[in-house]
Design an enzyme around this catalytic site. Structure first.
Site, PDB file in Angstrom:
ATOM      1  CG  HIS A 160      -1.975  -0.955   1.302  1.00 27.85           C
ATOM      2  ND1 HIS A 160      -2.252  -1.726   2.420  1.00 27.85           N
ATOM      3  CD2 HIS A 160      -2.918  -1.284   0.383  1.00 27.85           C
ATOM      4  CE1 HIS A 160      -3.307  -2.488   2.160  1.00 27.85           C
ATOM      5  NE2 HIS A 160      -3.737  -2.244   0.938  1.00 27.85           N
ATOM      6  CB  CYS A 246      -2.875  -1.689   9.030  1.00 27.95           C
ATOM      7  SG  CYS A 246      -1.361  -1.412   8.155  1.00 27.95           S
TER       8      CYS A 246
HETATM    9  C1  CIR Z   1      -3.365  -7.645   3.578  1.00 34.62           C
HETATM   10  O1  CIR Z   1      -2.571  -8.198   2.799  1.00 34.62           O
HETATM   11  O2  CIR Z   1      -4.401  -7.117   3.182  1.00 34.62           O
HETATM   12  C2  CIR Z   1      -3.038  -7.638   5.040  1.00 34.62           C
HETATM   13  N1  CIR Z   1      -2.300  -8.819   5.361  1.00 34.62           N
HETATM   14  C3  CIR Z   1      -2.233  -6.422   5.417  1.00 34.62           C
HETATM   15  C4  CIR Z   1      -3.008  -5.145   5.335  1.00 34.62           C
HETATM   16  C5  CIR Z   1      -2.183  -3.962   5.690  1.00 34.62           C
HETATM   17  N2  CIR Z   1      -2.966  -2.781   5.741  1.00 34.62           N
HETATM   18  C6  CIR Z   1      -2.490  -1.561   5.520  1.00 34.62           C
HETATM   19  O3  CIR Z   1      -1.339  -1.396   5.124  1.00 34.62           O
HETATM   20  N3  CIR Z   1      -3.341  -0.546   5.666  1.00 34.62           N
END
Ligand code: CIR
Length: 269
Positions: A160, A246
């Site tokens: 992201h 997150c």
């Molecule tokens: C994913 O791959 O969607 C989750 N394991 C990690 C999400 C991380 N979120 C973020 O950077 N806002």
């Protein structure tokens, strides 16, 4: 004003993560301890928390920043790029609904909250494997009438945009290997020290900047720039390509990097 979190479920062991041959497995018990410490840190800084129960259907449900984007005026319920995560939005949107009117995106593009970096009235949106041009256009259609400018930003080798760049308040912290700072407006920039890729995902609030404990040099760089870094251990979240932003969705108005007024308890940290 509240930070909404969601507990770590047993299914977190199956969270999405980038493929790697030698990556150690996720320790769910340790993740729960780290999540509880993160929540306690927010509360010590004067930020009330609302912690939703885990839903075992969603291994990545702890990462509540991704399904709903909270702006000053509305909250936008996003269509996530990861199909396994799409069902996460309902509970997060319901929790946000007392604080903001909810809006859905009009089409079938995808966009994840981790790709949206807000700087004042600018929304910079990473073009990632999770966020499509259609999703960015749909966000623009919803947010432009509210006075936000929405721009797509190219990324290299990261999940992201906020994996590579976060808003500290007076500066952006960014990893120039993964995102081009010239695409992110005029705020002065602090470059991430090499070798600490997880360090870019900081969370600025209440006069402090939460920094992953895995990034001590980043903390030093921020201290030299006049910030007050607070290390927080998130090793188990990092195994799932995640970090400090997150794990909460925050309902106060203003840029995410804006400092909230500190309470007296925050001074003792
Ligand atoms: C994913 O791959 O969607 C989750 N394991 C990690 C999400 C991380 N979120 C973020 O950077 N806002």
């Amino acid at each position: 004003m509240v930070a909404i979190l969601r507990e770590v479920g047993d299914s977190f062991v199956d969270a999405l993560r980038s493929p790697s041959d030698d990556a150690p497995g996720i320790d769910v018990a340790r993740a729960r301890v780290q999540h509880a410490e993160y929540a306690a840190t927010l509360r010590r800084l004067g930020v009330p928390t609302l912690v939703l129960p885990a839903d075992e259907r969603f291994p990545d449900g702890v990462f509540v920043e991704d399904p709903v984007l909270v702006l000053d005026e509305v909250a936008v319920v996003l269509r996530m790029g990861a199909p396994s995560r799409r069902g996460e939005a309902a509970a997060v949107a319901e929790a946000v609904s007392p604080y903001r009117r909810l809006l859905d995106l009009p089409g079938s593009g995808t966009i994840e909250g981790g790709d949206v970096l807000r700087v004042g009235r600018d929304l910079f949106v990473g073009r990632s494997t999770r966020t499509t041009d259609e999703g960015i256009d749909e966000l623009r259609r919803v947010a432009a009438p509210l006075g936000y400018r929405v721009s797509g930003v190219e990324l290299r080798d990261c999940l992201h945009l906020k994996s590579a760049c976060t808003h500290l308040g007076r500066h952006l912290l960014l990893d120039p290997e993964r995102v081009d700072g010239d695409a992110l407006g005029n705020l002065p920039r602090i470059e991430l020290p090499p070798g600490e890729p997880g360090g870019a995902n900081t969370l600025a609030l209440a006069g402090h900047v939460l920094v992953p404990a895995s990034a001590p040099e980043t903390a030093e760089v921020l201290r030299s720039a006049g910030y007050d870094p607070l290390p927080v251990e998130v090793s188990e979240m990092e195994k799932a390509d995640a970090g400090l932003t997150c794990m909460s969705v925050r309902t106060w108005a203003g840029s995410p990097g804006d400092a909230l007024p500190s309470r007296s308890t925050a001074g003792s940290l």
